[in-house]
Write a protein that holds these residues in place. Structure first.
Motif, PDB file in Angstrom:
ATOM      1  N   GLN A 182      63.166  64.847  58.604  1.00 45.42           N
ATOM      2  CA  GLN A 182      62.622  65.936  59.292  1.00 45.42           C
ATOM      3  C   GLN A 182      63.728  66.738  59.585  1.00 45.42           C
ATOM      4  O   GLN A 182      63.357  68.065  59.443  1.00 45.42           O
ATOM      5  CB  GLN A 182      62.335  65.278  60.729  1.00 45.42           C
ATOM      6  CG  GLN A 182      61.020  64.288  60.723  1.00 45.42           C
ATOM      7  CD  GLN A 182      60.824  63.604  62.089  1.00 45.42           C
ATOM      8  OE1 GLN A 182      61.450  63.542  62.992  1.00 45.42           O
ATOM      9  NE2 GLN A 182      59.637  62.623  62.088  1.00 45.42           N
ATOM     10  N   LEU A 183      64.843  66.488  59.462  1.00 40.56           N
ATOM     11  CA  LEU A 183      66.010  67.477  59.869  1.00 40.56           C
ATOM     12  C   LEU A 183      66.051  68.113  58.504  1.00 40.56           C
ATOM     13  O   LEU A 183      66.222  69.651  58.458  1.00 40.56           O
ATOM     14  CB  LEU A 183      67.300  66.665  60.116  1.00 40.56           C
ATOM     15  CG  LEU A 183      68.587  67.611  60.482  1.00 40.56           C
ATOM     16  CD1 LEU A 183      68.570  68.666  61.173  1.00 40.56           C
ATOM     17  CD2 LEU A 183      69.817  66.592  60.423  1.00 40.56           C
ATOM     18  N   ILE A 187      54.780  62.957  53.337  1.00 39.14           N
ATOM     19  CA  ILE A 187      55.439  64.153  53.722  1.00 39.14           C
ATOM     20  C   ILE A 187      55.424  64.845  52.452  1.00 39.14           C
ATOM     21  O   ILE A 187      55.107  64.476  51.202  1.00 39.14           O
ATOM     22  CB  ILE A 187      56.781  63.652  54.224  1.00 39.14           C
ATOM     23  CG1 ILE A 187      57.585  63.127  53.097  1.00 39.14           C
ATOM     24  CG2 ILE A 187      56.817  63.186  55.630  1.00 39.14           C
ATOM     25  CD1 ILE A 187      59.016  62.674  53.512  1.00 39.14           C
ATOM     26  N   GLU A 239      63.868  69.168  56.548  1.00 40.69           N
ATOM     27  CA  GLU A 239      62.558  70.051  56.368  1.00 40.69           C
ATOM     28  C   GLU A 239      62.885  71.145  57.158  1.00 40.69           C
ATOM     29  O   GLU A 239      62.711  72.390  56.868  1.00 40.69           O
ATOM     30  CB  GLU A 239      61.439  69.123  56.795  1.00 40.69           C
ATOM     31  CG  GLU A 239      60.759  68.135  55.986  1.00 40.69           C
ATOM     32  CD  GLU A 239      59.576  67.738  56.346  1.00 40.69           C
ATOM     33  OE1 GLU A 239      58.636  67.538  55.543  1.00 40.69           O
ATOM     34  OE2 GLU A 239      59.475  67.442  57.523  1.00 40.69           O
ATOM     35  N   THR A 240      63.462  70.903  58.571  1.00 40.04           N
ATOM     36  CA  THR A 240      63.785  72.000  59.097  1.00 40.04           C
ATOM     37  C   THR A 240      64.780  72.936  58.715  1.00 40.04           C
ATOM     38  O   THR A 240      64.942  74.286  59.039  1.00 40.04           O
ATOM     39  CB  THR A 240      64.115  71.673  60.830  1.00 40.04           C
ATOM     40  OG1 THR A 240      65.119  70.924  60.631  1.00 40.04           O
ATOM     41  CG2 THR A 240      63.121  70.858  61.376  1.00 40.04           C
ATOM     42  N   GLU A 260      63.611  58.382  58.606  1.00 42.67           N
ATOM     43  CA  GLU A 260      62.689  59.449  58.907  1.00 42.67           C
ATOM     44  C   GLU A 260      63.176  60.579  59.604  1.00 42.67           C
ATOM     45  O   GLU A 260      62.672  61.864  59.277  1.00 42.67           O
ATOM     46  CB  GLU A 260      61.631  58.771  59.678  1.00 42.67           C
ATOM     47  CG  GLU A 260      60.845  57.670  58.867  1.00 42.67           C
ATOM     48  CD  GLU A 260      59.787  56.834  59.672  1.00 42.67           C
ATOM     49  OE1 GLU A 260      58.612  57.627  59.757  1.00 42.67           O
ATOM     50  OE2 GLU A 260      60.097  55.813  60.290  1.00 42.67           O
ATOM     51  N   ARG A 261      63.969  60.407  60.612  1.00 39.05           N
ATOM     52  CA  ARG A 261      64.578  61.652  61.235  1.00 39.05           C
ATOM     53  C   ARG A 261      65.427  62.567  60.486  1.00 39.05           C
ATOM     54  O   ARG A 261      65.727  63.729  60.444  1.00 39.05           O
ATOM     55  CB  ARG A 261      65.416  61.045  62.520  1.00 39.05           C
ATOM     56  CG  ARG A 261      64.558  60.711  63.636  1.00 39.05           C
ATOM     57  CD  ARG A 261      65.526  60.323  64.841  1.00 39.05           C
ATOM     58  NE  ARG A 261      66.461  59.353  64.581  1.00 39.05           N
ATOM     59  CZ  ARG A 261      67.725  59.380  65.299  1.00 39.05           C
ATOM     60  NH1 ARG A 261      68.083  60.137  66.179  1.00 39.05           N
ATOM     61  NH2 ARG A 261      68.402  58.261  65.053  1.00 39.05           N
TER      62      ARG A 261
END
Length: 395
Positions: free
Chosen positions: A198-199, A249, A201-202, A194-195
């Motif tokens: 998220q990374l 997501i 995406e950024t 999950e992290r």
């Protein structure tokens, strides 16, 4: 690097997509065109990844290893285009370590070929990223095996490579590319999924792909040591990704398990994203020394090397190699075990012929994931032919 045929672009990969139907029709008319060449440009790599299925040699400033010559590269492209070549994949080792990577990219652009690149990102400067972006339909995947430095660098074997990889991804995005980020799943990083998304995406990635660590070369040792996940864990995680995580997501998520384990709605129809399949009927590998091979597996399996660019015409290799013709005549009817009984075998073509052969010395052997799932009673019965739906876990 990643196994042949397993990279995925949205809308590609399934035989029922519009693009693949066109390819299948083209095959009938042209008798198996050579759609893509996988160039394993270098025998060396600047990382020492624990799971690599190619197991290249670690290269430093003091020690370098062979790379594919530009003369060989140009000759192979010239010979391949009349056979139907539409794209190339650059991999390795680490392809960006090739001393003439600029010239290679310029030649691909000049020849108007689709470009795919598999890289660890460390050497991906803005200038190289811009050269990739200038090619036709560029698709770049970057390996990132953890959401923090300690995990990624444990997998990759070199201190400091996490920040360098992130900068490479940023350079790709700044050049107008949206790369796919690939994480190879193992026990050490499974809680990072999950992290990592998220990374990604950024950073501006297009998608995240979770690869299964294959039991080849260094990956085989990881399986033996217990550093990989069990089949029960892999099936459970796959179900979570397909049915829960990917729907929560916006970023596209790919979990690279065989199509038999994927919901049909995720593969087909208006909202389907395609499926991964073995590309062996339309691809050929070229190793750094100029040898032709089934794919990069030729680095580890000598009998899957078919000849050399200096002594063999590519047309003869493509049309007359016994193993390639066996595959054309035998896929998918000759697949054995659970793969022979699977309703999805015409979609995935055995998932990875190279992996299957490496493990069993048999072109028609079942895929390790499906075989392990069957033995544990986890293979979906709805994906078996009716006469085989009662296969027991001991078969």
């Amino acid at each position: 690097m990643h196994a042949c045929g397993n990279f995925l672009r949205k809308g590609e990969g399934c035989p029922y997509s519009e693009r693949s139907m066109s390819i299948n029709k083209d095959r009938e008319e042209r008798a198996y065109p050579l759609n893509q060449i996988y160039f394993y440009l270098t025998e060396g790599c600047n990382l020492r990844c624990r799971h690599c299925w190619i197991a290249p040699k670690f290269q430093t400033e003091k020690r370098s290893y062979p790379v594919l010559s530009m003369d060989f590269f140009r000759s192979i492209i010239k010979q391949a285009k009349p056979l139907g070549l539409s794209g190339v994949k650059l991999t390795g080792g680490e392809p960006l370590m090739h001393p003439d990577i600029d010239g290679i990219l310029e030649h691909i652009k000049r020849e108007n070929l689709n470009l795919t690149v598999e890289t660890n990102g460390i050497l991906c400067t803005l200038e190289i990223a811009q050269k990739m972006a200038a090619c036709k339909n560029p698709f770049v995947s970057v390996s990132l095996d953890g959401a923090d430095a300690s995990t990624h660098e444990w997998v990759r074997g070199i201190s400091g490579c996490f920040d360098e990889t992130l900068q490479g991804i940023r350079n790709l995005v700044d050049a107008g590319l949206k790369p796919q980020i690939i994480m190879s799943l193992m026990r050490r990083n499974k809680d990072h999924m999950e992290r990592l998304v998220q990374l990604a995406e950024t950073l501006g990635a297009e998608s995240v792909k979770f690869n299964l660590t294959m039991p080849i070369a260094r990956g085989e040792k990881l399986h033996e040591s217990g550093d990989t996940l069990t089949i029960e864990e892999l099936v459970e995680i796959g179900s979570w990704v397909e049915n829960t995580f990917s729907d929560s997501i916006e970023l596209r998520i790919v979990y690279d398990h065989p199509p038999a384990f994927r919901p049909l709605g995720k593969m087909f129809g208006d909202n389907g994203d395609g499926c991964s399949r073995c590309g062996i009927l339309g691809i050929l590998g070229v190793l750094a020394n100029g040898s032709y091979s089934l794919c990069g597996i030729g680095e580890n399996v000598a009998e899957l090397v078919f000849g050399h660019v200096e002594s063999e015409r590519l047309e003869n290799i493509w049309k007359k190699t016994v193993i390639l013709n066996e595959l054309r005549e035998g896929l998918t009817e000759r697949l054995e075990g659970i793969c022979g009984s699977c309703l999805m075998k015409n979609v995935c073509l055995g998932s990875c012929i190279a992996q299957n052969y490496y493990s069993n010395k048999n072109l028609w052997a079942p895929h390790w994931f499906c075989e392990a799932a069957q033995k544990k009673g986890l293979f979906p019965k709805t994906r078996l032919r009716p006469s085989n739906s009662n296969i027991s876990s001991n078969d």
